[in-house]
Scaffold this active site. Structure first.
Site, PDB file in Angstrom:
ATOM      1  N   ASP A   1     -52.308  -5.568  98.734  1.00 52.11           N
ATOM      2  CA  ASP A   1     -53.578  -5.309  98.042  1.00 52.11           C
ATOM      3  C   ASP A   1     -54.521  -4.413  98.854  1.00 52.11           C
ATOM      4  O   ASP A   1     -55.588  -4.042  98.369  1.00 52.11           O
ATOM      5  CB  ASP A   1     -54.287  -6.637  97.720  1.00 52.11           C
TER       6      ASP A   1
ATOM      7  N   CYS B   1     -52.245  -5.613  85.957  1.00 50.56           N
ATOM      8  CA  CYS B   1     -52.190  -4.248  86.486  1.00 50.56           C
ATOM      9  C   CYS B   1     -50.793  -3.661  86.304  1.00 50.56           C
ATOM     10  O   CYS B   1     -49.790  -4.370  86.416  1.00 50.56           O
ATOM     11  CB  CYS B   1     -52.503  -4.264  87.982  1.00 50.56           C
TER      12      CYS B   1
ATOM     13  N   LYS C   1     -61.409 -13.443  94.535  1.00 47.98           N
ATOM     14  CA  LYS C   1     -60.995 -13.472  93.122  1.00 47.98           C
ATOM     15  C   LYS C   1     -59.656 -14.195  92.966  1.00 47.98           C
ATOM     16  O   LYS C   1     -59.503 -15.062  92.101  1.00 47.98           O
ATOM     17  CB  LYS C   1     -60.846 -12.038  92.604  1.00 47.98           C
ATOM     18  N   ASN C   2     -58.697 -13.839  93.824  1.00 49.00           N
ATOM     19  CA  ASN C   2     -57.351 -14.380  93.638  1.00 49.00           C
ATOM     20  C   ASN C   2     -57.298 -15.888  93.854  1.00 49.00           C
ATOM     21  O   ASN C   2     -56.404 -16.556  93.350  1.00 49.00           O
ATOM     22  CB  ASN C   2     -56.357 -13.687  94.579  1.00 49.00           C
TER      23      ASN C   2
ATOM     24  N   ARG D   1     -43.211  -7.039  87.450  1.00 48.82           N
ATOM     25  CA  ARG D   1     -43.896  -8.317  87.653  1.00 48.82           C
ATOM     26  C   ARG D   1     -43.452  -9.423  86.691  1.00 48.82           C
ATOM     27  O   ARG D   1     -44.247  -9.926  85.894  1.00 48.82           O
ATOM     28  CB  ARG D   1     -45.416  -8.144  87.573  1.00 48.82           C
TER      29      ARG D   1
ATOM     30  N   ARG E   1     -62.933  -5.629  87.349  1.00 47.04           N
ATOM     31  CA  ARG E   1     -62.066  -6.812  87.336  1.00 47.04           C
ATOM     32  C   ARG E   1     -62.063  -7.507  88.691  1.00 47.04           C
ATOM     33  O   ARG E   1     -61.799  -8.714  88.761  1.00 47.04           O
ATOM     34  CB  ARG E   1     -60.629  -6.409  87.007  1.00 47.04           C
TER      35      ARG E   1
HETATM   36  C1  UD1 Z   1     -50.662 -12.115  93.704  1.00 45.06           C
HETATM   37  C2  UD1 Z   1     -52.028 -11.473  93.686  1.00 45.06           C
HETATM   38  C3  UD1 Z   1     -51.917  -9.968  93.844  1.00 45.06           C
HETATM   39  C4  UD1 Z   1     -51.105  -9.630  95.095  1.00 45.06           C
HETATM   40  C5  UD1 Z   1     -49.774 -10.385  95.115  1.00 45.06           C
HETATM   41  C6  UD1 Z   1     -49.007 -10.199  96.404  1.00 45.06           C
HETATM   42  C7  UD1 Z   1     -53.315 -12.923  92.238  1.00 45.06           C
HETATM   43  C8  UD1 Z   1     -54.053 -13.080  90.969  1.00 45.06           C
HETATM   44  N1  UD1 Z   1     -52.676 -11.771  92.438  1.00 45.06           N
HETATM   45  O1  UD1 Z   1     -49.943 -11.602  92.605  1.00 45.06           O
HETATM   46  O2  UD1 Z   1     -53.225  -9.418  93.937  1.00 45.06           O
HETATM   47  O3  UD1 Z   1     -50.855  -8.244  95.110  1.00 45.06           O
HETATM   48  O4  UD1 Z   1     -49.999 -11.788  94.937  1.00 45.06           O
HETATM   49  O5  UD1 Z   1     -49.772 -10.580  97.495  1.00 45.06           O
HETATM   50  O6  UD1 Z   1     -53.339 -13.786  93.083  1.00 45.06           O
HETATM   51  N2  UD1 Z   1     -41.934 -11.709  91.209  1.00 45.06           N
HETATM   52  C9  UD1 Z   1     -40.779 -11.887  90.485  1.00 45.06           C
HETATM   53  N3  UD1 Z   1     -40.674 -13.020  89.706  1.00 45.06           N
HETATM   54  C10 UD1 Z   1     -41.668 -13.957  89.636  1.00 45.06           C
HETATM   55  C11 UD1 Z   1     -42.829 -13.763  90.409  1.00 45.06           C
HETATM   56  C12 UD1 Z   1     -42.928 -12.623  91.192  1.00 45.06           C
HETATM   57  O7  UD1 Z   1     -39.859 -11.069  90.515  1.00 45.06           O
HETATM   58  O8  UD1 Z   1     -41.523 -14.935  88.912  1.00 45.06           O
HETATM   59  C13 UD1 Z   1     -42.058 -10.502  92.071  1.00 45.06           C
HETATM   60  C14 UD1 Z   1     -43.222  -9.597  91.680  1.00 45.06           C
HETATM   61  O9  UD1 Z   1     -42.843  -8.714  90.645  1.00 45.06           O
HETATM   62  C15 UD1 Z   1     -43.506  -8.897  92.988  1.00 45.06           C
HETATM   63  C16 UD1 Z   1     -43.202  -9.967  94.027  1.00 45.06           C
HETATM   64  O10 UD1 Z   1     -42.393 -10.926  93.371  1.00 45.06           O
HETATM   65  O11 UD1 Z   1     -42.635  -7.809  93.143  1.00 45.06           O
HETATM   66  C17 UD1 Z   1     -44.419 -10.676  94.609  1.00 45.06           C
HETATM   67  O12 UD1 Z   1     -45.231 -11.126  93.555  1.00 45.06           O
HETATM   68  P1  UD1 Z   1     -46.213 -12.366  93.692  1.00 45.06           P
HETATM   69  O13 UD1 Z   1     -46.369 -12.713  95.125  1.00 45.06           O
HETATM   70  O14 UD1 Z   1     -45.778 -13.420  92.757  1.00 45.06           O
HETATM   71  O15 UD1 Z   1     -47.577 -11.722  93.185  1.00 45.06           O
HETATM   72  P2  UD1 Z   1     -48.614 -12.300  92.133  1.00 45.06           P
HETATM   73  O16 UD1 Z   1     -48.742 -13.765  92.309  1.00 45.06           O
HETATM   74  O17 UD1 Z   1     -48.319 -11.756  90.800  1.00 45.06           O
END
Ligand code: UD1
Length: 419
Positions: free
Chosen positions: A306, A116, A22-23, A121, A398
């Site tokens: 995850d 979620c 999915k991701n 985030r 989802r």
């Molecule tokens: C993606 C995955 C999710 C997985 C996560 C970590 C998808 C759709 N989702 O989420 O399933 O759990 O990677 O492997 O691919 N952060 C910030 N600022 C930003 C971006 C991120 O502070 O601009 C923080 C987030 O709040 C979190 C951390 O960085 O604490 C890691 O997030 P990130 O790796 O970006 O996760 P996602 O891409 O949202």
């Protein structure tokens, strides 16, 4: 809202086909906005999140055909550069349309995302990267308004901490920027390399995806391509853990061992037998009770956040005590009180949970709180004595394709109760 009724205590035997990730699929779909040519993706899972993104892409001008698991998208013309709140609020990955729209059209207005409830985030890293590439960015009434009338420019971007979303988003936008972009401290998740492979097949010039330094040489235009989505490592890990909880033997068809990273070693260490076969991964649990081990969630190749919730369910009936430390998200233990309702012995202190294994869990009504947490409740329920009713199944829809069907075929007593 649908529920799942699960009667536990049956070992799982048989074969489960692992769906496309999915991701990965969600980001690959967003890539279709970068070109007027068709992008054909195979092995796409049919999930609520995929349907939601399809609706958003459609209103930007992307037509699609989705047959079996092959999805063809074509955005001949971008008819709208605005992504409205209603289509973005439910899922964070929809935010990834911002970069492609900006790169192709020079402007975009995209609602800040939802998704979620596993922590704040924010998307600050995404926006900083786009700003470094020359975009002018304003926030207004919950919307990001971004403009780059003369196009994006290559930039050196160093992420202060690893972010999967920011790495992918920067890569998507940089494909059409003028000049070279480098991303330092890039995420190394397998989905990043999958996205780079697809973008390169479309004509992009990306090197180093899968390492912590990615270089993207911008090109004038991208074309169409055909790409197969890689297997879902989280679904793979979740079903392997289901066997760990119930006993039995499953072949996870289409799964790839190396995608599991540290989770593979962790599962072996607690006492599961795992083997890579020609067509997938075989997982087996014999009579003995599993052992506990301590884990810390980390960016890939570390133990994936995850799979943290599912691992907690597995540790709930293992022998001894395990500590589980969550380092990626600040609020990702919402499954702990639900597992406790089933008799698990879990105490949470800040970012660390301590699980003391009990001999048996007992069925109970529980509430799914997010996608992966929901799967941990399903795993616990499959192992528990008696019936568990998992409420709010829409979270599972989802992210886990045909969950009940896949499990039923392997002997699980699981049924959807429509409401
Ligand atoms: C993606 C995955 C999710 C997985 C996560 C970590 C998808 C759709 N989702 O989420 O399933 O759990 O990677 O492997 O691919 N952060 C910030 N600022 C930003 C971006 C991120 O502070 O601009 C923080 C987030 O709040 C979190 C951390 O960085 O604490 C890691 O997030 P990130 O790796 O970006 O996760 P996602 O891409 O949202």
């Amino acid at each position: 809202m649908d529920k799942l009724a699960i009667i536990g205590g049956r070992a799982l035997y048989g074969e489960i086909p692992i769906s496309g990730a999915k991701n990965s699929a969600l980001k690959l779909m967003a890539a279709s906005l970068l070109t007027d040519a068709p992008l054909t993706l195979s092995n796409v899972p049919r999930l609520a999140d995929v349907d939601m993104l399809l609706r958003l892409l459609e209103q930007h001008g992307a037509a699609h055909a989705f047959e079996n698991s092959t999805l063809t998208l074509q955005a001949k013309d971008i008819v709208s550069t605005e992504a409205p709140y209603d289509l973005v609020r439910k899922m964070r990955a929809t935010f990834n349309v911002l970069g492609p729209l900006l790169a192709r059209e020079g402007k975009a207005k995209v609602s800040l995302p939802g998704g979620c409830a596993i922590g704040a985030r924010p998307v600050d890293l995404h926006l900083k990267a786009l700003a470094a590439m020359g975009a002018d960015i304003d926030l207004d009434e919950g919307y990001v308004i971004a403009q780059a009338p003369d196009g994006l420019k290559g930039a050196d971007i160093s992420l202060p901490f690893v972010s999967v979303g920011a790495t992918e988003h920067t890569m998507l936008a940089a494909t059409l920027a003028k000049g070279e972009t480098t991303i330092e401290n890039a995420a190394r998740e397998p989905e990043i390399a999958d996205l780079a492979d697809c973008l390169n097949a479309m004509g992009a010039q990306i090197e180093g995806a899968g390492t912590s330094t990615i270089r993207i040489d911008g090109v004038d235009r991208l074309g169409g391509a055909s790409h197969r989505v890689l297997p879902d490592r989280i679904e793979t890990g979740a079903y392997a853990m289901a066997v760990g909880a119930t006993g039995g033997e499953l072949t996870l068809k289409g799964a790839t061992a190396e995608l599991l990273g540290a989770a593979w070693a962790a599962l072996e260490e607690v006492g599961l037998y795992l083997e890579e076969t020609d067509g997938g991964v075989r997982v087996k649990k014999t009579g003995a009770r599993l052992k506990t081990i301590d884990i810390v969630t980390q960016p890939f190749p570390g133990f994936p956040t995850d799979l943290q919730a599912q691992f907690m369910a597995l540790m709930a009936t293992a022998e001894g005590a395990a500590t589980i430390k969550e380092t990626i998200f600040e609020n990702r233990f919402m499954h702990a009180p639900e597992l406790s309702r089933m008799g698990a012995n879990i105490s949470v202190d800040g970012q660390t949970a301590t699980v003391r294994g009990v001999a048996r869990l007992k069925g109970a009504p529980v509430m799914a709180t997010d996608l992966r947490a929901s799967m941990s409740l399903v795993i616990a329920a499959l192992a528990a004595e008696g019936q568990t009713m998992v409420n709010r199944v829409y979270h599972l829809d989802r992210g886990f394709e045909r969950l009940e069907e896949k499990l039923q075929r392997c002997g699980a007593l699981i049924e959807r109760v429509k409401e």
